[in-house]
Design a protein around this motif. Structure first.
Motif, PDB file in Angstrom:
ATOM      1  N   TRP A  46      43.421 -18.360 124.762  1.00 16.97           N
ATOM      2  CA  TRP A  46      43.567 -17.664 126.097  1.00 16.97           C
ATOM      3  C   TRP A  46      43.334 -16.217 125.872  1.00 16.97           C
ATOM      4  CZ3 TRP A  46      48.336 -20.757 124.918  1.00 16.97           C
ATOM      5  CH2 TRP A  46      48.133 -22.081 125.321  1.00 16.97           C
ATOM      6  N   LYS A  47      42.634 -15.654 126.728  1.00 17.10           N
ATOM      7  CA  LYS A  47      42.254 -14.132 126.822  1.00 17.10           C
ATOM      8  C   LYS A  47      43.599 -13.267 126.889  1.00 17.10           C
ATOM      9  CE  LYS A  47      37.524 -14.535 128.029  1.00 17.10           C
ATOM     10  NZ  LYS A  47      36.523 -14.165 129.437  1.00 17.10           N
ATOM     11  N   ASN A  48      44.211 -13.562 127.928  1.00 15.39           N
ATOM     12  CA  ASN A  48      45.511 -12.987 128.249  1.00 15.39           C
ATOM     13  C   ASN A  48      46.894 -13.492 127.747  1.00 15.39           C
ATOM     14  OD1 ASN A  48      43.985 -10.992 129.599  1.00 15.39           O
ATOM     15  ND2 ASN A  48      43.853 -12.359 131.490  1.00 15.39           N
ATOM     16  N   ASN A  49      47.774 -12.902 127.890  1.00 25.19           N
ATOM     17  CA  ASN A  49      49.249 -13.510 127.344  1.00 25.19           C
ATOM     18  C   ASN A  49      49.502 -14.433 128.389  1.00 25.19           C
ATOM     19  OD1 ASN A  49      49.300 -11.810 125.237  1.00 25.19           O
ATOM     20  ND2 ASN A  49      50.328 -10.276 126.529  1.00 25.19           N
ATOM     21  N   VAL A  50      50.045 -15.721 127.879  1.00 31.79           N
ATOM     22  CA  VAL A  50      50.499 -16.662 128.748  1.00 31.79           C
ATOM     23  C   VAL A  50      51.968 -17.076 128.453  1.00 31.79           C
ATOM     24  CG1 VAL A  50      47.956 -17.649 128.953  1.00 31.79           C
ATOM     25  CG2 VAL A  50      49.674 -18.421 127.191  1.00 31.79           C
ATOM     26  N   ASN A  51      52.594 -17.685 129.559  1.00 32.71           N
ATOM     27  CA  ASN A  51      53.887 -18.461 129.383  1.00 32.71           C
ATOM     28  C   ASN A  51      53.733 -19.785 129.108  1.00 32.71           C
ATOM     29  OD1 ASN A  51      55.045 -15.902 129.573  1.00 32.71           O
ATOM     30  ND2 ASN A  51      55.271 -16.055 131.774  1.00 32.71           N
ATOM     31  N   VAL A  52      54.156 -20.365 127.889  1.00 35.37           N
ATOM     32  CA  VAL A  52      53.949 -21.839 127.576  1.00 35.37           C
ATOM     33  C   VAL A  52      55.140 -22.623 127.975  1.00 35.37           C
ATOM     34  CG1 VAL A  52      53.276 -23.388 125.888  1.00 35.37           C
ATOM     35  CG2 VAL A  52      52.116 -20.999 125.960  1.00 35.37           C
ATOM     36  N   TRP A  53      54.858 -23.766 128.719  1.00 33.25           N
ATOM     37  CA  TRP A  53      55.979 -24.543 128.603  1.00 33.25           C
ATOM     38  C   TRP A  53      56.417 -25.373 127.526  1.00 33.25           C
ATOM     39  CZ3 TRP A  53      58.683 -24.897 132.873  1.00 33.25           C
ATOM     40  CH2 TRP A  53      58.655 -24.873 134.104  1.00 33.25           C
ATOM     41  N   LEU A  54      57.739 -25.165 127.082  1.00 28.32           N
ATOM     42  CA  LEU A  54      58.069 -25.950 126.156  1.00 28.32           C
ATOM     43  C   LEU A  54      58.802 -27.285 126.799  1.00 28.32           C
ATOM     44  CD1 LEU A  54      60.261 -23.231 124.102  1.00 28.32           C
ATOM     45  CD2 LEU A  54      57.799 -24.143 123.633  1.00 28.32           C
ATOM     46  N   GLY A  55      58.752 -28.291 125.616  1.00 31.70           N
ATOM     47  CA  GLY A  55      59.256 -29.668 125.898  1.00 31.70           C
ATOM     48  C   GLY A  55      60.855 -30.009 125.634  1.00 31.70           C
ATOM     49  N   MET A  56      61.343 -29.236 126.338  1.00 30.30           N
ATOM     50  CA  MET A  56      62.822 -29.012 126.393  1.00 30.30           C
ATOM     51  C   MET A  56      63.504 -29.374 127.730  1.00 30.30           C
ATOM     52  SD  MET A  56      65.260 -25.893 124.971  1.00 30.30           S
ATOM     53  CE  MET A  56      64.117 -25.480 123.437  1.00 30.30           C
ATOM     54  N   TYR A  57      64.615 -30.134 127.816  1.00 26.72           N
ATOM     55  CA  TYR A  57      65.287 -30.035 128.878  1.00 26.72           C
ATOM     56  C   TYR A  57      66.791 -30.436 128.713  1.00 26.72           C
ATOM     57  CZ  TYR A  57      66.583 -34.964 126.975  1.00 26.72           C
ATOM     58  OH  TYR A  57      67.019 -36.100 126.307  1.00 26.72           O
ATOM     59  N   TYR A  58      67.534 -30.287 129.883  1.00 28.18           N
ATOM     60  CA  TYR A  58      69.134 -30.463 129.627  1.00 28.18           C
ATOM     61  C   TYR A  58      69.325 -31.821 129.913  1.00 28.18           C
ATOM     62  CZ  TYR A  58      73.921 -29.352 130.754  1.00 28.18           C
ATOM     63  OH  TYR A  58      75.482 -29.497 130.552  1.00 28.18           O
ATOM     64  N   ASP A  59      70.087 -32.108 128.524  1.00 29.09           N
ATOM     65  CA  ASP A  59      70.576 -33.388 128.655  1.00 29.09           C
ATOM     66  C   ASP A  59      72.124 -33.482 129.162  1.00 29.09           C
ATOM     67  OD1 ASP A  59      71.280 -36.302 128.046  1.00 29.09           O
ATOM     68  OD2 ASP A  59      71.495 -35.650 126.078  1.00 29.09           O
ATOM     69  N   THR A  60      72.280 -34.212 130.182  1.00 31.80           N
ATOM     70  CA  THR A  60      73.719 -34.327 131.200  1.00 31.80           C
ATOM     71  C   THR A  60      74.569 -35.068 130.214  1.00 31.80           C
ATOM     72  OG1 THR A  60      72.712 -36.374 132.199  1.00 31.80           O
ATOM     73  CG2 THR A  60      72.467 -34.153 133.207  1.00 31.80           C
ATOM     74  N   ASN A  61      74.166 -36.067 129.275  1.00 37.43           N
ATOM     75  CA  ASN A  61      75.214 -36.869 128.412  1.00 37.43           C
ATOM     76  C   ASN A  61      75.732 -35.977 127.272  1.00 37.43           C
ATOM     77  OD1 ASN A  61      74.472 -39.243 129.754  1.00 37.43           O
ATOM     78  ND2 ASN A  61      72.745 -39.586 128.483  1.00 37.43           N
ATOM     79  N   SER A  62      74.947 -34.905 126.671  1.00 36.90           N
ATOM     80  CA  SER A  62      75.668 -34.100 125.564  1.00 36.90           C
ATOM     81  C   SER A  62      75.784 -32.681 126.295  1.00 36.90           C
ATOM     82  CB  SER A  62      74.569 -34.223 124.443  1.00 36.90           C
ATOM     83  OG  SER A  62      73.271 -33.332 125.042  1.00 36.90           O
ATOM     84  N   GLU A  63      75.275 -32.649 127.463  1.00 34.81           N
ATOM     85  CA  GLU A  63      75.646 -31.167 127.965  1.00 34.81           C
ATOM     86  C   GLU A  63      74.984 -30.132 127.206  1.00 34.81           C
ATOM     87  OE1 GLU A  63      79.741 -30.681 128.973  1.00 34.81           O
ATOM     88  OE2 GLU A  63      79.722 -32.127 130.705  1.00 34.81           O
ATOM     89  N   ASP A  75      61.134 -24.832 140.308  1.00 34.76           N
ATOM     90  CA  ASP A  75      60.348 -23.770 141.175  1.00 34.76           C
ATOM     91  C   ASP A  75      59.450 -23.079 140.570  1.00 34.76           C
ATOM     92  OD1 ASP A  75      62.247 -24.552 143.240  1.00 34.76           O
ATOM     93  OD2 ASP A  75      63.907 -23.196 142.607  1.00 34.76           O
ATOM     94  N   ASP A  76      59.571 -22.860 139.238  1.00 37.54           N
ATOM     95  CA  ASP A  76      58.682 -21.893 138.597  1.00 37.54           C
ATOM     96  C   ASP A  76      57.179 -22.447 138.071  1.00 37.54           C
ATOM     97  OD1 ASP A  76      60.477 -19.867 138.418  1.00 37.54           O
ATOM     98  OD2 ASP A  76      61.582 -20.218 137.010  1.00 37.54           O
ATOM     99  N   VAL A  77      56.389 -21.803 138.015  1.00 36.32           N
ATOM    100  CA  VAL A  77      55.020 -22.423 137.388  1.00 36.32           C
ATOM    101  C   VAL A  77      54.657 -21.252 136.152  1.00 36.32           C
ATOM    102  CG1 VAL A  77      54.279 -23.322 139.594  1.00 36.32           C
ATOM    103  CG2 VAL A  77      53.835 -20.956 139.111  1.00 36.32           C
ATOM    104  N   GLU A  78      53.842 -21.996 135.166  1.00 30.64           N
ATOM    105  CA  GLU A  78      53.614 -21.250 134.012  1.00 30.64           C
ATOM    106  C   GLU A  78      52.137 -21.479 133.901  1.00 30.64           C
ATOM    107  OE1 GLU A  78      55.834 -19.167 132.885  1.00 30.64           O
ATOM    108  OE2 GLU A  78      57.418 -20.169 133.474  1.00 30.64           O
ATOM    109  N   ASN A  79      51.449 -20.601 133.266  1.00 27.77           N
ATOM    110  CA  ASN A  79      49.870 -20.794 132.976  1.00 27.77           C
ATOM    111  C   ASN A  79      49.622 -21.206 131.324  1.00 27.77           C
ATOM    112  OD1 ASN A  79      51.027 -18.331 131.604  1.00 27.77           O
ATOM    113  ND2 ASN A  79      49.451 -16.938 132.392  1.00 27.77           N
TER     114      ASN A  79
END
Length: 244
Positions: A94-111, A158-162
């Motif tokens: 990428w030529k410019n700086n980007v925000n990369v999605w990470l494969g992380m989520y909130y686990d409701t079981n372990s909170e 709601d958010d989008v990343e590039n």
């Protein structure tokens, strides 16, 4: 004799070590998916940096980012070294700086936050201002800034990343399971050569040992010298004539 047995044991150990090296070379070589996309190996993983079309503005929702990985997971960062790898390689994509999605989520079981694959988050690189207070826990996702390597809490809905990076672990190379004809021939010839040398050494040792045993058992002893019959008669006649 003991030295010969010692040499044989050393040769056998060398042969076993060679076979082990061949097995490791053929069976344990890591490899990335061969699906037509560019995968970058690092550590024990493979990474695909989604480039996208140059002229289009890149914007991906969290669900779209997961779809782009086509069966693989979004980026998970397990160490500072892996985080640095992403920062250093990103400018090549990428030529410019980007925000990369990470494969992380909130686990409701372990909170608590977890990586896809259910592994816990043992390494983190949060921005100082990053906080979950403004987001519902179940709506909390994470993006990595490619210029700083820092992580920020963002909305999964709601958010989008590039930036999207897909990740998978290196597996035993499938192509190595069917080695090339040249590699197979070299391995076979090497094994045959070693076995041939071993057989020649064994044969020479056996021949040497057999020859030594025969010479020892059948030592040459010259026969007793026996006078001919005519000569013995002449001697007796001379002794008779000499008697007064």
């Amino acid at each position: 004799m003991e030295s010969q047995e010692k040499k044989q044991r050393q040769f056998s150990a060398l042969l076993c070590a060679f076979a082990l090296c061949v097995q490791l070379q053929l069976g344990l070589t890591g490899d990335c998916p061969a699906d037509g996309r560019t995968w970058v190996p690092f550590g024990g993983g493979c990474y695909h940096f989604v480039h996208g079309k140059e002229d289009n503005i890149k914007s991906y929702t969290f669900e779209r980012a997961k779809t782009l990985c086509q069966g693989f997971e979004l980026l998970t960062v397990q160490s500072a070294e892996e985080n640095d790898f992403v920062i250093k390689y990103s400018p090549a994509v990428w030529k410019n700086n980007v925000n990369v999605w990470l494969g992380m989520y909130y686990d409701t079981n372990s909170e608590d936050m977890k990586w896809f694959g259910e592994s816990p988050v043992q390494f983190a690189n949060w921005e100082d201002s990053s906080s979950m207070s403004d987001l519902l826990p179940i709506d909390t996702c994470v993006a990595l800034h490619s210029n700083t390597g820092k992580w920020e809490n963002v909305s999964c809905l709601d958010d989008v990343e590039n930036g999207v990076i897909c990740e998978t672990v290196q597996k035993a190379e499938e192509a190595k399971r069917k080695p090339s004809a040249l590699l197979s021939a070299l391995v076979i010839l090497s094994v045959v050569a070693i076995m041939g040398v071993s057989a020649v050494i064994w044969f020479l040792q056996q021949k040497h040992n057999l020859g030594s045993s025969i010479l020892t058992a059948f030592e040459y002893h010259p026969p007793f010298r026996v006078l001919d019959t005519d000569q013995s008669c002449l001697v007796e006649a001379e002794e008779t004539d000499s008697v007064p």
